[in-house]
Enzyme design. Structure first.
Site, PDB file in Angstrom:
ATOM      1  N   HIS A 136      39.135  87.772 -31.085  1.00 20.49           N
ATOM      2  CA  HIS A 136      38.007  86.704 -30.843  1.00 20.49           C
ATOM      3  C   HIS A 136      36.645  87.101 -31.132  1.00 20.49           C
ATOM      4  O   HIS A 136      35.651  86.169 -31.045  1.00 20.49           O
ATOM      5  CB  HIS A 136      37.933  86.308 -29.256  1.00 20.49           C
ATOM      6  CG  HIS A 136      38.998  85.514 -28.808  1.00 20.49           C
ATOM      7  ND1 HIS A 136      38.837  84.037 -29.078  1.00 20.49           N
ATOM      8  CD2 HIS A 136      40.236  85.621 -28.271  1.00 20.49           C
ATOM      9  CE1 HIS A 136      39.833  83.463 -28.902  1.00 20.49           C
ATOM     10  NE2 HIS A 136      40.947  84.111 -28.047  1.00 20.49           N
ATOM     11  N   HIS A 192      49.803  89.743 -25.505  1.00 20.71           N
ATOM     12  CA  HIS A 192      48.797  88.719 -24.894  1.00 20.71           C
ATOM     13  C   HIS A 192      49.754  87.285 -24.435  1.00 20.71           C
ATOM     14  O   HIS A 192      50.441  86.943 -25.212  1.00 20.71           O
ATOM     15  CB  HIS A 192      47.972  87.979 -26.044  1.00 20.71           C
ATOM     16  CG  HIS A 192      46.881  87.167 -25.463  1.00 20.71           C
ATOM     17  ND1 HIS A 192      45.698  87.661 -25.172  1.00 20.71           N
ATOM     18  CD2 HIS A 192      46.521  85.995 -25.192  1.00 20.71           C
ATOM     19  CE1 HIS A 192      44.810  86.823 -24.615  1.00 20.71           C
ATOM     20  NE2 HIS A 192      45.372  85.892 -24.769  1.00 20.71           N
ATOM     21  N   ASP A 209      50.682  85.373 -27.474  1.00 22.49           N
ATOM     22  CA  ASP A 209      49.747  84.130 -27.015  1.00 22.49           C
ATOM     23  C   ASP A 209      50.523  83.267 -26.474  1.00 22.49           C
ATOM     24  O   ASP A 209      50.081  82.010 -26.472  1.00 22.49           O
ATOM     25  CB  ASP A 209      48.890  83.789 -28.162  1.00 22.49           C
ATOM     26  CG  ASP A 209      47.508  83.142 -27.668  1.00 22.49           C
ATOM     27  OD1 ASP A 209      47.157  83.217 -26.489  1.00 22.49           O
ATOM     28  OD2 ASP A 209      47.034  82.385 -28.529  1.00 22.49           O
ATOM     29  N   HIS A 241      45.730  89.606 -29.949  1.00 21.60           N
ATOM     30  CA  HIS A 241      46.168  88.548 -30.678  1.00 21.60           C
ATOM     31  C   HIS A 241      45.570  87.997 -32.121  1.00 21.60           C
ATOM     32  O   HIS A 241      44.843  87.157 -31.875  1.00 21.60           O
ATOM     33  CB  HIS A 241      46.559  87.447 -29.637  1.00 21.60           C
ATOM     34  CG  HIS A 241      45.369  87.048 -29.057  1.00 21.60           C
ATOM     35  ND1 HIS A 241      44.431  87.546 -28.311  1.00 21.60           N
ATOM     36  CD2 HIS A 241      45.079  85.659 -28.702  1.00 21.60           C
ATOM     37  CE1 HIS A 241      43.736  86.782 -27.674  1.00 21.60           C
ATOM     38  NE2 HIS A 241      43.804  85.660 -27.890  1.00 21.60           N
ATOM     39  N   HIS A 267      35.156  85.817 -25.913  1.00 19.31           N
ATOM     40  CA  HIS A 267      36.094  84.741 -26.109  1.00 19.31           C
ATOM     41  C   HIS A 267      35.590  83.636 -27.385  1.00 19.31           C
ATOM     42  O   HIS A 267      34.964  84.411 -28.234  1.00 19.31           O
ATOM     43  CB  HIS A 267      36.571  83.721 -25.082  1.00 19.31           C
ATOM     44  CG  HIS A 267      37.818  82.737 -25.418  1.00 19.31           C
ATOM     45  ND1 HIS A 267      37.656  81.538 -25.199  1.00 19.31           N
ATOM     46  CD2 HIS A 267      39.145  83.053 -25.563  1.00 19.31           C
ATOM     47  CE1 HIS A 267      38.844  80.829 -25.677  1.00 19.31           C
ATOM     48  NE2 HIS A 267      39.616  82.002 -25.809  1.00 19.31           N
ATOM     49  N   ASP A 289      49.469  83.947 -21.700  1.00 17.35           N
ATOM     50  CA  ASP A 289      48.792  83.289 -21.037  1.00 17.35           C
ATOM     51  C   ASP A 289      49.384  82.741 -19.873  1.00 17.35           C
ATOM     52  O   ASP A 289      48.500  81.906 -19.187  1.00 17.35           O
ATOM     53  CB  ASP A 289      47.944  82.020 -21.832  1.00 17.35           C
ATOM     54  CG  ASP A 289      46.711  82.812 -22.363  1.00 17.35           C
ATOM     55  OD1 ASP A 289      45.751  83.053 -21.695  1.00 17.35           O
ATOM     56  OD2 ASP A 289      46.492  82.641 -23.580  1.00 17.35           O
ATOM     57  N   GLU A 309      40.055  88.529 -20.952  1.00 15.69           N
ATOM     58  CA  GLU A 309      39.568  87.582 -21.945  1.00 15.69           C
ATOM     59  C   GLU A 309      38.547  86.724 -21.467  1.00 15.69           C
ATOM     60  O   GLU A 309      39.132  85.815 -21.120  1.00 15.69           O
ATOM     61  CB  GLU A 309      41.045  86.912 -22.511  1.00 15.69           C
ATOM     62  CG  GLU A 309      40.487  86.445 -23.798  1.00 15.69           C
ATOM     63  CD  GLU A 309      41.667  85.334 -24.276  1.00 15.69           C
ATOM     64  OE1 GLU A 309      42.656  84.816 -23.718  1.00 15.69           O
ATOM     65  OE2 GLU A 309      41.676  85.191 -25.588  1.00 15.69           O
TER      66      GLU A 309
END
Ligand SMILES: [Zn+2]
Length: 457
Positions: free
Chosen positions: A252, A79, A381, A273, A211, A81, A184
């Site tokens: 999540h 993961h 992340d 994550h 999410h 972003d 995601e």
């Protein structure tokens, strides 16, 4: 306030920010997120990192072993972003050309640091907020896929589009980062299995079912549980993902959704994550009861570098801060200036604790203890967090984590599993399940109305 503005707000530089995105993204108090962002609590600039904290300095032999392992096996991060960081970049939002990865990028990720970090494969997160009110989710999702695909195409010397487990290994052999997309979360499909299939065709190789917002068909970890897990349509989404060969990502989601998905899925799941809830009681982490089911399923928990997930002290700090914000709001109502002053006073009276690389290693070892060494991976992340683990401040630092685990007695074979062998095995198994299921059944035409009795959106 739109989520876009909110996210832009929280992407300030370290030292002068508010509620960090890790708080907004992962707070156990989701109803306070907007308020927390709005009151602009000024967090004191972090003092100079006290080097390693409680993490012992790695020996030359441990560093050499980490480098040897990561030269032989692709390190596949679950993961990152970066596509969202580009969308929300304050100077040139959405601008893939302006966000130059050949230079030092403002965030945690650029080409030089990826090379230093020996990253060999990446699930680039195509995150979209679940709180959007001024657009359908699909438009933003498609824009994020566009950004991610253009980033991958812009740096052919380092990134290679990869759609299969074997393609990631081939990219790595060619000296490039096998680049996949991780969607995601599941609100992007707007309750449509047709949309899900097209996202697969556009490159999504996992989908995080939710999410932070509970969907019409799945409960999220940080929202109220409406379904007790997955609805019948939610289970059909999992079955269709199995048929497509798209990994089911259970970061999540609520424990009920995790359990239902494990009951239904025929392919390994991932947690792209998430850490251990036994070590830090954060709702985004995975309970031992779920970890214990991974050997049978074949799935992988990819441990993140999110401070509130890996450190009890940071988690307690975030909860106390959220409670203080709520209290100030109750007492002061709409006087945002007064709320802000109180927030600043609270923060200066409560220095934020730090999280350390050794704590990330503790989570990895706990997942190994309960689920086994075949079921653990890494999902940093990076570029989705603002508060950083000491020792793991950007993508160049991955080898330090492997050196620490080497110091703790992990063998080369163990470290290779953690780096990428486990998640690539899970993806390959998902591909095999897909090949079988495609022979057994056609694409599902089921609708949420048929399965759950819901009215079309
Ligand atoms: Zn996330």
């Amino acid at each position: 306030m739109t989520t876009r503005v909110l996210c832009a707000t929280v992407r300030e530089r370290r030292g002068t920010l508010i509620a960090p995105r890790s708080f907004l993204d992962n707070s156990a108090f989701p109803h306070m997120r907007l308020l927390a962002a709005a009151i602009l609590v000024t967090v004191a600039t972090a003092p100079t990192a006290d080097a390693q904290g409680p993490t012992p300095a790695p020996s030359a032999a441990d560093i050499a072993r980490a480098r040897r392992v990561l030269s032989a096996t692709p390190l596949v991060d679950g993961h990152n972003d970066l596509p969202w960081a580009i969308r929300e970049n304050t100077t040139a939002p959405h601008d893939v050309e302006a966000y130059d990865l050949r230079k030092t990028a403002p965030g945690h990720t650029d080409l030089a640091r990826l090379k230093k970090g020996m990253v060999g494969g990446q699930f680039w997160s195509i995150y979209i907020p679940g709180e959007v009110k001024d657009s359908g989710y699909a438009r933003i999702q498609l824009e994020q896929i566009d950004i991610a695909r253009r980033v991958i195409a812009k740096y052919p010397e380092r990134f290679q589009w990869a759609l299969t487990s074997d393609a990631v290994r081939a990219s790595f052999k060619a000296g490039k980062i096998g680049s996949m997309l991780g969607l995601e979360g599941g609100h992007a499909i707007e309750n449509s299995l047709g949309a899900l299939r097209v996202y697969y065709d556009l490159g999504a190789r996992y989908m995080t079912l939710t999410h932070n917002v509970t969907l019409d068909w799945a409960d999220a970890a940080l929202d109220s549980a409406k379904h007790g897990g997955l609805t019948n349509f939610g289970k059909e989404v999992v079955r269709e993902m199995n048929r497509l060969g798209m990994l089911v990502d259970l970061s999540h989601v609520s424990p009920g959704t995790m359990s239902d998905a494990l009951d239904v899925t025929e392919a390994p799941v991932i947690f792209s994550h998430s850490g251990s809830r036994e070590l830090v009681n954060h709702r985004r982490n995975v309970p031992d009861s779920i970890l214990a089911r991974l050997p049978k399923n074949g799935g992988v928990v990819m441990v993140p570098f999110v401070t509130s997930f890996v450190s009890k002290e940071v988690n307690a700090f975030d909860e106390a801060q959220a409670a203080a914000v709520a209290d100030a709001r109750r007492r002061l109502g709409s006087d945002t200036a007064a709320i802000r002053r109180e927030g600043e006073a609270w923060v200066s009276a409560h220095p934020k604790p730090k999280a350390y690389l050794s704590q990330v290693a503790d989570h990895i070892e706990h997942v190994r203890k309960i689920a086994g060494v075949d079921h653990v991976g890494i999902g940093s992340d990076f570029d989705g967090i603002t508060d950083l683990v000491v020792g793991l401040e950007d993508v160049s630092k991955f080898p330090s984590l492997f050196a620490e685990l080497s110091r703790r007695g992990w063998t080369d074979a163990d470290l290779k599993k953690l780096a990428g062998d486990n998640v690539l095995r899970a993806l390959k198994q998902a591909e095999a399940v897909s090949a079988r299921l495609k022979k057994e059944r056609p694409p599902s035409t089921k609708t949420i109305q048929q399965l759950d009795g819901k009215v079309a959106q």
